[in-house]
Design an enzyme around this catalytic site. Structure first.
Site, PDB file in Angstrom:
ATOM      1  CB  THR A   1      -0.928   0.013   1.221  1.00 19.76           C
ATOM      2  OG1 THR A   1      -0.145  -0.142   2.406  1.00 19.76           O
ATOM      3  CG2 THR A   1      -1.945  -1.104   1.144  1.00 19.76           C
ATOM      4  CB  CYS A   2       4.048   2.177   1.594  1.00 20.87           C
ATOM      5  SG  CYS A   2       3.593   1.799   3.296  1.00 20.87           S
ATOM      6  CD  GLN A   3       6.880   2.830  -2.447  1.00 23.53           C
ATOM      7  OE1 GLN A   3       6.935   3.445  -3.510  1.00 23.53           O
ATOM      8  NE2 GLN A   3       7.322   3.335  -1.307  1.00 23.53           N
TER       9      GLN A   3
END
Length: 1431
Positions: A1397-1399
């Site tokens: 999710t961070c990327q």
């Protein structure tokens, strides 16, 4: 170590090993090549030494290997290529590599594996400044392999190949035959495909600029290629032509698209080169006739310049240039139909683009392209393509604005060309649109130039960059403002006089319409017989019935009709014959096809008018007419505004430092030299101070020094009474001679060092005040007006006590705080499951500054002056040339404005600026800097006010028809985008690109005035950027600007840490009791300027994904019915409030407001305001569907107390009240209602209301009481609490630049574009997938078919948030990337998708069918919520 000896020995070994038979199987040459490559990397200037040792022929011989033996000797060619690549980075080596055969093995690239890309990089390096006498190398080795290089699957190799072609073209630009040999049809087709908009080729922006520049060079130098591009001989897949690609690159849309907003490229370099291609597709302009720039002898004798005012030096000789023009023109003559299509496609577009930019260089390219079209197209073609094009308005605007001398010159040439080719049409148009008027003014201009300002929109650094890159195309004359000077000015005036003598004749009189318009303007005041002047308004409307023959923008302003309409729609004078609402209704009826005010009034006053017990509706009484007159009026006003506005873009004073050219944001770290002069004793001291420091920090520093001098003097009384008395007296009178007094030197070594360093002119940041000054600047100004909320101290294993009145919950908080650790990124980590002694950052604020002490670096977290308290009985005032400086003003802003007033623009950073100050008794006045308002008598202000009046009529016209509780239906109206002014938008965006001006709060006042008073002039994205840059603090502004410009390498990244690094507070929480946790987190960290990041206990995920999910989860928690915050519309069994009109505050009675539960609800609204503001500042996505009426109240806007407003909150309430009022036959009996709020029996509408029955006689009183409770008394405390919480982060009034509908969309109710085309253009496929892979095509089809719930689940699964960011998929950062996930099972059918999710990273197995993919994806979406683990 003797490097030269080592190099000679290595080269000798390599030569010996390579020359020996069979030595190519040895590893020694490989090691030698690697050693040489490492030497070039390690030692400066070693490349020249290696070359002088004769290594290039030896390395080239390593590449001459049979293809059959390549498999056995692949390491040697790879090592040799690597060494050559290292050497090719030195420009002095490239020509020798070419001459010695370094490019002879290009045919083996496909067999070299990963080294093949290095070889293409080598080619790209050598192609720059390629030796023109080595074309045989290009012919034999490069051209045969270009097509293959451009078809590689490796996108980086393709990009380098394109770059190589671009550089080769630049090297052979003056050799037409060689150029055409390099650019074959196949090569040209593949290169064009690489820059095709919305394609899957993701090249760097710099490479794309190089390719567009290459196409511009090719079109200029080769008439054959230019003609083939216009003739659409170069076609791509789907028969897409080059002109279509060119149009899409310029505008962002297809030529056949209807109603699409113009989107010019943000990259100014790319924008400039695209326009260059359009211009170069046509022959160069001649230098005779209209374009003859020579002056008559008698005029030239009065000037001293020898240079032609608009000379554009060319590398070709005059004869070659003429031959090229003739050949180009001959080829185009046979393509008359294509020329017609070309002009039809681009002429109108270029005019629109001109109005969408303020860059003088780009504008010049546009007018040159237009001049070519008008000059080379015949009369028939020209007459057709100019149909419905406001060309006269365009020329009049250039002549009136006088932005640059070269633009005025081209406008005069265009006007003369049109008078020669199409006199019958343009003679009248030029008179009516003011072209003749402007040229006559130019002719009357005195030939002697006044004081000319040398500054222009192109800054000195910007011009230096352009001049270095394109010396042939940019000359100093392109930056002359106004009419320029000397020859430029003389030529313009001479040509204007010639034009007046030839075309402006006395018998040409078009003033009769002006006189009629003046009479109409006077008649708008009305008469006793017709107070609203309806008949006059109808006559005016007929003048706007047809675009071709309508009143012009010039006539509208110069006749006084514009002022008359403004007074008609806005005047509220008591002596008016009619009310402003009556006049507005008449205007709406005539211009917008609204209800006839005479008939409408009768209906409104008819008590029997009803419609089957439903809300009263006048839809069938409103005539739906054409709004063409209204649209045309708005268009003419926008044209007038474009012509007359003089809002200047303020640029920073810069130097020609090469460091600033490489890193423009470095100017933020520059220091200014100040000479502080005391008005009390005329003592002076010099300091060097960061340009962004506010004067209040300097004031505090001076006050501390004065207090220090006084204290030292008192301490030294017994030692030296005379000296101490002198110092003490000086301090008491505001004298601060401590900096130079010897008393301080003897008494305190530390003070001596500080005073000496400042006296020597060193940076103020080197003394103790520096740390806090930097903290003031780097800390966001967001929280500067507010103090953090109550903080809870815990120690040991103690659990924080019940929050009492500050929390809406009765339960104890089941978490505590863990230790704070600072990592390498200056992050604060707060875990919320173990307790410690010190739960909060240790900060000591200064009582005088009023700013948050939270800084961007841990070393700033202490008081600048330990133990010192700022005096409150006196303060210091600063002056510059007698003008008092606001203490909140930044140093740069004050000096910048002073320099602008005095027109002194040289040596800004080198000069020592004088600042005077004096001691003033009493506390300082808390004054805020306010922008200077617009001049109400200025024509621009009147135009803006009339546009605003029309915009309000367009948006709120139904409110004007509302009388009492009447509800009417809406009718046709203009789109809000039609009110956007593209020229002002371009200026506004250009102004926001000046980081020093924005950071120092030196923005010109027109930016604030237009954004706050006339926000409809700008698109939402522009206003959102303005909010981010002016309300969210310096750090966020700088980081946004840094990210937008894609900088951050090497020393730039280091400077970024010094200037704009921002503190992140990481908080670890548990998923239990999320809302309670969020309440405490916001109370502690919501007012900090640090970026909040959230992690979850027992989960590995960190960063953006968990943080976005935190905001998403809390958004949902705030919508729960159990909180009793919102009006509940139906009992559907759902735990969340679901309303078609959005969330509106549940009205609260005074009794409930004062109770414990009421206070907790009020605290929840305060938390909601803080939560929303923090999400905006940190650029986090929330999902709270607010009701527009609630947002209006929050923003302090007027909310009409009518049933129509109630209908926007709750249609059921509105219908019930309307039926109650309109129904008859109730008699005198009770209606079965009491004076309590429907649905809230405890809310009495009047004292003892629960025992008072509603009768037919009291229906109106009851209805008014309900409306007042819902819109006013029942929600007042909630609205106030929301505002209070929001203001703790940044002022909520800053949101007034948005409409309520825009805020509703911003906070959680926006329509999203999930079309396949949009997703294909926005997604990225990698690691096993391309955008043409079947799996990607299936995924796009699946996503486009998702319903709203499935879309939210997908976004929550992939990004952590259920909503897209502002702008949709195209603005998602990072870009959503889909990669192929390998399967541990025998079949990918058994695997599930996973995400990072961070990327925004989706790992998708390659499923065999679309059905299986949908099933697995939906399963993962539903089951993968609520946790973050390794995937």
């Amino acid at each position: 170590m003797n490097i030269d000896a080592v190099i000679r020995e290595l080269v000798a070994i390599l030569r010996r090993e390579v020359s020996e038979e069979g030595a190519k199987g040895s590893e020694i040459p490989i090691f030698v090549c690697r050693c040489l490559a490492n030497l070039v990397d390690l030692f400066q200037n070693s490349a020249e030494r290696v070359i002088s040792a004769g290594v290039i022929p030896v390395l080239c011989s390593c590449l001459v290997i049979d293809q059959e033996a390549l498999d056995f000797y692949i390491d040697l060619p790879e090592s040799a290529i690597n060494a050559l690549l290292k050497l090719s980075t030195r420009k002095s080596c490239t020509s020798q590599i070419v001459r010695e055969g370094g490019l002879s093995a290009l045919a083996l690239v496909s067999f070299l594996g990963s080294s093949g890309r290095d070889y293409i990089n080598l080619l790209a390096n050598c192609a720059e400044n390629f030796p023109t006498d080595c074309f045989n190398v290009v012919r034999d080795n490069i051209i045969p392999n270009l097509n293959e290089f451009l078809c590689f699957s490796d996108p980086r190799a393709v990009e380098q190949a394109c770059l190589a072609v671009s550089r080769l073209v630049d090297s052979f630009r003056h050799k037409r035959e060689e150029l055409e040999a390099i650019i074959s049809d196949g090569v040209l087709r593949k290169i064009i495909d690489c820059i095709r908009p919305n394609s899957n080729n993701r090249m760097s922006s710099s490479t794309v600029v190089h390719i567009w520049r290459m196409l511009s060079i090719v079109a200029h130098e080769s008439p054959k290629i230019a003609t083939s591009l216009i003739d659409n001989e170069i076609k791509l897949d789907g028969d897409v032509t080059f002109l279509v690609i060119l149009y899409e690159a310029l505008t962002g849309s297809s030529p056949n698209a209807v109603g699409v907003q113009l989107q010019v490229p943000k990259n100014q370099s790319q924008f400039r080169e695209i326009l260059g291609v359009i211009s170069e597709l046509l022959p160069a302009l001649p230098t005779t006739g209209v374009f003859d720039m020579s002056l008559p002898k008698e005029v030239a004798a009065s000037t001293t310049e020898d240079q032609n005012p608009s000379s554009n030096p060319s590398s070709q000789s005059p004869s070659d240039e003429r031959n090229s023009i003739e050949l180009h023109l001959q080829l185009l003559t046979s393509k008359r139909v294509r020329m017609h299509e070309f002009g039809k496609t681009f002429l109108r577009t270029l005019i629109n683009v001109y109005n969408s930019t303020v860059n003088a260089t780009i504008r010049l390219r546009i007018v040159v392209a237009l001049a070519k079209m008008v000059h080379y197209f015949d009369e028939e073609v020209l007459n057709d393509i100019l149909q419905n094009v406001s060309f006269a308005v365009f020329l009049s605007g250039i002549l009136q604005e006088q932005q640059e001398a070269t633009l005025v010159i081209k406008a005069l040439q265009l006007a003369e060309l049109l008078m020669q080719k199409l006199p019958a049409h343009y003679e009248k148009q030029f008179f009516r649109e003011g072209v003749m008027h402007e040229i006559a003014k130019l002719a009357d201009t005195p030939e002697s130039a006044g004081k000319q300002s040398s500054r222009s929109d192109i800054s000195q650094v910007g011009f230096f960059l352009k001049f270095r890159a394109y010396p042939r195309k940019y000359s100093r004359t392109s930056t002359e403002r106004g009419l320029g000077s000397r020859d430029s000015r003389a030529w313009i005036i001479h040509r204007a006089r010639s034009f007046r003598e030839g075309y402006i004749k006395d018998n040409k009189d078009f003033s009769h319409l002006i006189n009629d318009l003046k009479a109409y303007a006077a008649a708008l005041k009305g008469t006793k017989e017709e107070p609203t002047a309806g008949s006059t308004l109808k006559k005016i409307a007929t003048l706007f019935s047809d675009s071709a023959s309508s009143i012009s923008s010039f006539e509208l302003v110069n006749s006084g009709l514009m002022e008359g309409l403004l007074e008609y729609l806005t005047s509220t004078h008591e002596n008016e014959l009619s009310s402003v609402n009556d006049r507005r209704r008449t205007f709406l009826h005539i211009f917008l096809g609204g209800m006839d005010p005479k008939k409408g009034l009768a209906i409104l006053l008819d008590p029997d008018f009803q419609h089957e017990r439903s809300p009263v509706c006048l839809a069938h009484h409103i005539t739906t007419g054409s709004i063409g007159a209204f649209e045309l009026l708005v268009k003419r006003l926008q044209e007038s505004l474009n012509r007359s506005e003089r809002f200047e873009v303020t640029t920073a004073f810069q130097t020609m430092s090469i460091d600033l050219i490489r890193n423009p944001t470095g100017i933020l770290a520059k220091h200014l030299k100040l000479r502080l002069i005391s008005l009390d004793n005329e003592n002076a001291r010099k300091i060097s101070i960061q340009s962004l420091v506010p004067f209040k920090a300097i004031e505090e520093w001076l006050m501390w020094r004065i207090d220090a001098a006084r204290n030292r003097a008192q301490e030294n009384t017994s030692v030296n009474a005379g000296a101490s008395a002198t110092v003490g007296a000086g301090a008491s009178n505001g004298n601060d001679n401590a900096s130079s007094g010897s008393t301080l030197a003897r008494s305190n070594n530390t003070t001596t060092r500080e005073a000496t360093s400042i006296e020597a002119g060193s940076s103020i940041n080197t003394v103790s005040v520096a740390e806090q000054l930097v903290a003031d600047i780097l800390a966001s100004s967001v929280s500067s007006r507010h103090r953090p909320g109550r903080e809870i101290n815990t120690s040991g294993n103690q659990v924080p006590p019940n929050l009492g009145d500050d929390t809406p919950f009765n339960e104890d908080i089941e978490f505590a705080y863990l230790r704070r650790d600072v990592d390498s990124d200056h992050d604060d980590m707060h875990d919320m499951n173990d307790s410690v002694e010190d739960p909060l950052p240790t900060t000591t604020s200064r009582p005088s500054s009023g700013v948050s002490s939270t800084s961007t670096n841990q070393r700033h977290r202490y008081s600048t002056y330990p133990g010192w308290q700022k005096p409150k009985d006196w303060h210091i005032e600063f002056y510059i040339d007698g003008t008092r400086i606001n203490p909140n003003t930044r140093v740069y802003a004050a000096i910048h404005r002073h320099r602008q007033r005095t027109l002194v623009e040289t040596r800004f950073w080198e000069t020592t600026h004088e600042i005077k100050y004096r001691r003033v008794e009493g506390p300082p006045s808390m004054e805020e800097e306010k922008p200077e308002p617009l001049n109400p008598n200025d024509v621009n202000t009147k135009l803006l006010n009339l546009l605003r009046a029309l915009f309000e009529l367009n948006e709120k016209w139904d409110e004007i028809y509302t009388e009492g509780n009447l509800i009417i239906a809406k009718t046709e109206r203009m789109s809000v985008t039609d009110f956007i002014n593209h020229k002002l938008t371009a200026k506004f965006e250009r102004q926001m690109e000046e980081p020093l001006i924005v950071a120092s709060k030196a923005l010109p006042s027109w930016c604030f005035n237009l954004a706050r008073e006339y926000p409809f002039l700008f698109p939402f994205e522009t206003r959102h950027t303005f909010l981010q840059s002016t309300s969210f603090g310096f750090t966020r502004m700088w980081n946004r600007w840094h990210a937008h410009n894609n900088r951050g390498h090497g020393h730039q990244e280091q400077r970024r840490e010094e200037i704009g690094s921002r503190l992140r507070i990481k908080t670890r929480i548990t998923r239990a009791n999320m809302l309670q946790t969020a309440f405490e987190v916001m109370k502690r960290f919501g007012t900090k300027d640090s970026v909040l990041e959230v992690e979850y206990y027992d989960e590995i995920g960190s960063g953006l994904g968990p943080t976005l999910e935190f905001y998403s989860t809390i958004s949902k928690e705030l919508c729960k019915k159990s909180l009793r915050m919102w009006r509940i519309y139906s009992d559907d069994g759902d735990i969340y409030v679901n309303s078609p009109t959005g969330l509106y505050a549940m009205p609260m009675s005074p009794e409930l407001t004062g109770s414990e539960n009421g206070k907790k609800i009020i605290n929840l609204f305060k938390f909601a305001g803080q939560f929303v503001a923090k999400a905006m500042v940190d650029s986090r996505i929330i999902d709270i569907p607010f009701n527009p009426i609630l947002l209006k109240k929050v923003l302090g806007e007027r909310v009409p107390h009518t049933l129509r407003t109630i209908r926007q909150i709750d249609e059921y309430w509105s219908n019930s009240l309307s039926s109650l009022k309109s129904s008859k036959g109730w008699g005198t009996n009770s209606l079965g209602l009491q004076f309590t709020l429907p649905g809230c029996d405890n809310f009495e509408l009047k004292p003892n209301g629960s025992n008072i029955e509603v009768t037919p006689q009291s229906i109106q009183q009851y209805t008014d009481a309900v409306i007042s409770a819902v819109l006013d008394t029942g929600v007042e405390k909630q609205v106030q609490a929301f505002r209070e919480g929001f203001n703790q982060v940044f002022p909520i009034d800053d949101l007034k630049i948005f409409s309520t509908s825009e805020l509703v969309a911003l906070f959680g109710n926006e329509e999203e574009d999930w079309s396949i085309e949009t997703m294909r253009d926005s997604f990225n496929a990698d690691h096993g997938y391309s955008m043409n892979s079947p799996a990607i095509k299936n995924l796009l089809e699946i996503l486009s078919g998702f319903n709203i719930e499935e879309r939210r689940l997908f976004l929550q699964f992939v990004t952590g948030s259920p909503r897209l960011p502002i702008g949709g998929f195209k603005n998602m950062r990072p870009v959503l990337t889909i990669v192929c996930r390998g399967s541990d099972q025998n079949s990918p059918d058994e695997s599930l998708p996973s995400v990072m999710t961070c990327q925004n990273y989706l790992k998708l197995p390659d499923y065999p069918t679309k059905e299986i993919m949908r099933e697995k994806l939906c399963y993962a979406m539903r089951e993968g919520q609520g946790s973050f683990h390794l995937s």
